[in-house]
Scaffold this active site. Structure first.
Site, short mmCIF file in Angstrom:
data_model
loop_
_atom_site.label_atom_id
_atom_site.label_comp_id
_atom_site.label_asym_id
_atom_site.label_seq_id
_atom_site.Cartn_x
_atom_site.Cartn_y
_atom_site.Cartn_z
N HIS A 1 71.89 12.05 39.23
CA HIS A 1 71.33 12.54 37.96
C HIS A 1 71.43 11.46 36.87
O HIS A 1 71.68 11.77 35.70
CB HIS A 1 72.05 13.80 37.48
CG HIS A 1 71.89 14.98 38.39
ND1 HIS A 1 70.93 15.95 38.21
CD2 HIS A 1 72.58 15.37 39.50
CE1 HIS A 1 71.03 16.87 39.16
NE2 HIS A 1 72.03 16.54 39.95
N ASN B 1 70.17 23.41 38.43
CA ASN B 1 69.01 22.63 38.86
C ASN B 1 67.74 23.46 38.69
O ASN B 1 67.82 24.66 38.39
CB ASN B 1 69.15 22.25 40.34
CG ASN B 1 70.03 21.02 40.55
OD1 ASN B 1 70.28 20.25 39.63
ND2 ASN B 1 70.50 20.85 41.77
N HIS C 1 80.74 19.86 33.14
CA HIS C 1 81.77 20.16 34.14
C HIS C 1 81.65 21.63 34.50
O HIS C 1 81.76 22.50 33.62
CB HIS C 1 83.14 19.86 33.52
CG HIS C 1 84.30 20.04 34.45
ND1 HIS C 1 84.15 20.17 35.83
CD2 HIS C 1 85.64 20.12 34.21
CE1 HIS C 1 85.36 20.31 36.36
NE2 HIS C 1 86.27 20.29 35.42
N TYR D 1 83.47 17.02 38.79
CA TYR D 1 82.87 16.66 37.50
C TYR D 1 83.87 16.06 36.53
O TYR D 1 83.57 15.07 35.85
CB TYR D 1 82.15 17.87 36.89
CG TYR D 1 80.86 18.18 37.62
CD1 TYR D 1 80.89 18.72 38.90
CD2 TYR D 1 79.63 17.89 37.07
CE1 TYR D 1 79.72 18.97 39.60
CE2 TYR D 1 78.46 18.15 37.76
CZ TYR D 1 78.51 18.69 39.02
OH TYR D 1 77.35 18.92 39.71
FE1 HDD Z 1 76.24 17.82 40.66
C1 HDD Z 1 75.92 15.65 38.10
C2 HDD Z 1 73.76 19.79 39.34
C3 HDD Z 1 76.34 19.81 43.46
C4 HDD Z 1 78.95 16.15 41.74
N1 HDD Z 1 75.05 17.72 39.05
C5 HDD Z 1 75.08 16.76 38.10
C6 HDD Z 1 74.12 17.05 37.07
C7 HDD Z 1 73.51 18.22 37.43
C8 HDD Z 1 74.11 18.64 38.67
C9 HDD Z 1 72.43 18.94 36.67
C10 HDD Z 1 73.83 16.21 35.86
C11 HDD Z 1 74.61 16.67 34.67
C12 HDD Z 1 74.25 15.86 33.46
O1 HDD Z 1 73.11 15.98 33.01
O2 HDD Z 1 75.11 15.10 33.00
N2 HDD Z 1 75.19 19.42 41.32
C13 HDD Z 1 74.29 20.14 40.58
C14 HDD Z 1 73.97 21.36 41.27
C15 HDD Z 1 74.68 21.36 42.43
C16 HDD Z 1 75.46 20.15 42.45
C17 HDD Z 1 73.03 22.43 40.75
C18 HDD Z 1 74.73 22.39 43.51
C19 HDD Z 1 74.57 23.65 43.32
N3 HDD Z 1 77.40 17.93 42.32
C20 HDD Z 1 77.30 18.84 43.34
C21 HDD Z 1 78.41 18.65 44.27
C22 HDD Z 1 79.16 17.63 43.77
C23 HDD Z 1 78.51 17.19 42.54
C24 HDD Z 1 78.64 19.48 45.50
C25 HDD Z 1 80.42 17.02 44.31
C26 HDD Z 1 81.23 17.57 45.12
N4 HDD Z 1 77.20 16.13 40.08
C27 HDD Z 1 78.33 15.67 40.65
C28 HDD Z 1 78.92 14.48 39.91
C29 HDD Z 1 77.93 14.34 38.71
C30 HDD Z 1 76.92 15.42 38.98
C31 HDD Z 1 79.15 13.30 40.75
C32 HDD Z 1 77.34 12.97 38.50
C33 HDD Z 1 77.53 12.65 37.04
C34 HDD Z 1 78.26 13.77 36.51
O3 HDD Z 1 78.58 14.64 37.51
O4 HDD Z 1 78.58 13.93 35.36
O5 HDD Z 1 80.20 14.76 39.50
#
Ligand code: HDD
Length: 702
Positions: free
Chosen positions: A72, A145, A336, A359
């Site tokens: 993202h 999402n 988060h 997060y």
């Molecule tokens: Fe995630 C970012 C949505 C599963 C780990 N995720 C991130 C963002 C969105 C989502 C919208 C961007 C937020 C922003 O604008 O800053 N992610 C989802 C959805 C998931 C999902 C809807 C499943 C239902 N994500 C998911 C899993 C993991 C992560 C299973 C880890 C185990 N996601 C992250 C992250 C991010 C992230 C690595 C990257 C940057 C951030 O968090 O701030 O932690």
């Protein structure tokens, strides 16, 4: 006057007091009189180390970047507000869901997933839809999402999935694309990905605008009311303007014409006062019905069909303010999933549980330490009192003791008493079990819901999905990956598998699709999410030249813009003015070479014989109309302009004799034979524009 907004007040207090006047200074406030030449020995000599201004300027520049989000990374965001329609006290005690007169400030960040910060907007990808509610009980983050399901069931597989979809490790190709071997290798070996892959192959993955896409919380969460009763809940955002997407051919062209297409649209519309709006809805399932479904509520690869559990609208969200600084706000916002408020709780969905770890962890590296909640965009609008103080980037001066319990600090901050209803209390769910690594049997059906999705699509949606599968798999080098994916598709729908197999040179396996197939869910189709018939904010291109009938055009514009709220751009071969039928100067909005039909929702050729003749003779204008036609967009012709469209002999279009001011089934509207007034035409064209696309035409994806 906007109503008082506590987040806005807080932002104002954080605004840098960059002086409007006065000389340039160093970071230390020392006045600088020269910033274009470094301090050197003589005019042509070496630069001196003692040039502290030079060193500070370059050092600061060298450190301007922070790590982009691992997923993202590319996004755009805006502030706004949320207000509930009525109290939801029966199900949740969350304060922001109680009182319709209370507006809660929000920040929403939309994003793509796969590409880096500088990648194009209109790629085939999931879109993030993350909302931070600055509530009176602290921050609540709904990190969702634009698909209601996810690729994997357990967060421990997230690194594998992300490694597979991201650019390949040896050459960092492809950018912003899922059409490559490693992703499809993963998909073909992990059938739990299939349902979300079906969404990814649909036009949901190429939204026309962030303003015209749905959002979903994905997981089943819990509402908890004041009595401590839990209710399972799934969250939905429905766009007021309806659900609209691009077509693939168009999406690819926009990547070159305007890589910032979605970001620009969000920004421009908010600046113009066309505030995007979504309705917030919930699907509620009583705790006692936890096992009433033929899938597991804890499985994030499943939807609850809306026909089974209707979505109840409970509020609306409006985005009405662009951030002042992209880096400070959109880039530094830290979401988060574990940021919840009293009245909202988790379930044991293993994907959600993993997210609740990930997060916070990611923000620590991305924002360089533990004090990121002090950044203005992340600060709650309520007081923060705790003993967590030291570490990088502490920007406040705390005093007093920093441990609990204490007597020297007067016992502050004290924990809330057990009777204090404002405190967050976890739902006391009873859990028994052994420590094991095992996927529940209730998570094992990976094929029924993709079949549900497929069977809910209209014919044109199915065709677009077949085209998408063929495109994506056709880009895979490994024939084995293609074959294995087709094998999986046969378990969902044999006809789909056959159509894909033929396109990618794979032998068709035997029919294996499960029977009985699920009944379609109409709520999943674009056909049933077109919006309320409004054309508000649709971008309509009008092709003009010298001799345009400006009076007629003004009457039509009045219907489209004043009544309909559309945005009309007049395009000519050059910028400036054209002459109208009376020889008066008629202003043009854009020069044709700077735009393209893919950047508009509809095209109109107005009358005035000379103008129409010039449009018909202009290659760029003709290409514009033909492309709009190929992409299923409404096309309008007035007077001689209708003749231009007729003259293009667009496949299957009979303009003369057909243009009676009504909407043709192919979305081509003219006034040629009707003698209809411009107003009649305007209304008929409005109807065609409201439909957004007209799928009677083929090929649309060519
Ligand atoms: Fe995630 C970012 C949505 C599963 C780990 N995720 C991130 C963002 C969105 C989502 C919208 C961007 C937020 C922003 O604008 O800053 N992610 C989802 C959805 C998931 C999902 C809807 C499943 C239902 N994500 C998911 C899993 C993991 C992560 C299973 C880890 C185990 N996601 C992250 C992250 C991010 C992230 C690595 C990257 C940057 C951030 O968090 O701030 O932690």
């Amino acid at each position: 006057m906007r109503p008082e907004d506590p987040k806005q007040r807080q932002r104002d207090a954080h605004r840098a007091d960059d002086p409007a006047s006065g000389p340039l200074t160093t970071d230390q406030g020392v006045v600088v009189d020269h910033t274009d030449d470094s301090l050197a020995v003589g005019e042509r000599g070496p630069t001196l180390l003692e040039d502290f201004h030079f060193r500070e300027k370059i050092t600061r520049f060298d450190h301007e970047r922070i790590p982009e989000r691992v997923v993202h990374a590319r996004g755009a965001g805006a502030y706004g507000f949320f207000e509930p329609y009525h109290s939801c006290a029966e199900f949740t005690k969350a304060a922001f869901l109680q009182d319709p007169s209370v507006r809660t400030p929000v920040f929403v960040r939309f994003s793509t997933v796969q590409g880096p910060r500088g990648s194009a907007d209109t790629v085939r990808d999931v879109r993030g839809f993350a909302t931070k509610f600055y509530t009176s009980e602290g921050n609540y983050d709904l990190v969702g999402n634009n698909f209601p399901v996810f690729f994997i069931q357990d967060g421990i597989k997230f690194p594998d999935f992300v490694h597979a979809v991201k650019p390949e490790p040896h050459n960092e190709i492809p950018t912003g694309q899922s059409a490559h071997d490693t992703l499809w290798d993963f998909v073909s070996l992990q059938p739990e990905t299939l349902h979300t892959v079906f969404w990814l192959m649909s036009d949901r993955a190429i939204p026309r605008s962030y303003r015209t896409m749905q959002g979903f919380g994905v997981h089943t969460f819990r509402f908890v009311n004041a009595e401590g009763r839990g209710t399972f809940v799934k969250f939905h955002w429905k766009p007021k303007l309806g659900l609209h997407s691009l077509v693939w051919d168009e999406a690819q062209e926009i990547q070159g014409r305007d890589p910032d297409y979605n970001r620009r649209d969000l920004w421009d519309m908010i600046e113009a006062g066309h505030y995007p709006e979504w309705e917030f809805g919930v699907q509620l399932v009583p705790e006692e019905d936890e096992h009433a479904f033929d899938f597991d509520l804890l499985d994030p690869t499943k939807i609850i069909p809306e026909e089974q559990v209707p979505v109840r609208p409970i509020g609306r969200m409006v985005l009405d303010r662009n951030p002042d600084n992209f880096f400070a706000e959109t880039e530094q916002i830290a979401f988060h999933t574990a940021n919840v408020v009293p009245g909202i709780d988790f379930t044991n969905d293993p994907l959600l549980q993993a997210r609740n770890f990930s997060y916070l962890d990611t923000q620590l590296i991305r924002l360089g330490g533990p004090n990121f909640a002090q950044l203005p965009v992340n600060r709650p609008v309520v007081p923060v009192r705790n003993n967590q103080r030291d570490g990088y980037h502490q920007s406040r001066i705390h005093s007093g003791t920093n441990y609990s319990e204490n007597s020297l600090g007067g016992g502050c901050p004290a924990v809330a008493g057990t009777a204090d209803p404002s405190a967050f209390r976890h739902l006391q769910e009873r859990v028994d079990g052994r420590k094991i690594r095992k996927r529940s049997a209730s998570f094992q059906d990976h094929w029924t819901q993709p079949a549900l999705f497929w069977r809910s699509m209209s014919d044109w949606e199915k065709q677009h999905m077949i085209d998408a599968f063929r495109f994506e798999l056709g880009k895979c080098v490994s024939m084995r990956v293609r074959e294995r994916t087709v094998e999986q598709l046969t378990l969902v729908d044999h006809d789909l598998a056959a159509a894909v197999a033929e396109g990618i040179g794979v032998d068709l396996p035997e029919r294996r699709d499960a029977t009985p197939q699920p009944a379609p869910s109409p709520a999943l189709s674009f056909e049933n999410m077109k919006g309320d018939g409004s054309i508000a904010t649709r971008q309509i291109a009008v092709l003009v030249a010298d001799g345009v009938d400006s009076a007629q055009l003004a009457a039509v514009r009045d219907v489209l813009e004043t009544a309909g709220g559309a945005v009309v751009d007049e395009l000519a071969a050059h910028d400036g003015n054209v002459r109208d039928t009376d020889g008066a100067a008629h202003p043009v909005n854009r020069a044709l070479p700077t735009v393209a039909s893919v950047l508009y929702d509809a095209v109109l050729v107005p009358g005035g014989p000379d103008s129409a003749l010039s449009v018909a003779a202009d290659d760029a204008a003709v290409r514009f109309i033909r492309n709009a036609y190929r992409h299923g967009k409404p096309i309008g012709g007035l007077g001689a302009g209708a003749g231009v469209i007729g003259g293009l002999a667009l496949d299957g279009i009979r303009v003369a004799g057909e243009g009676d001011g009504t909407v043709s089934d192919r979305g081509v509207v003219t006034d040629l034979t009707s003698g209809g007034s411009p107003e009649d035409f305007g209304r008929a064209f409005t109807e065609a524009v409201a439909a957004h696309r007209h799928w009677g035409r083929e090929p649309v994806n060519g």
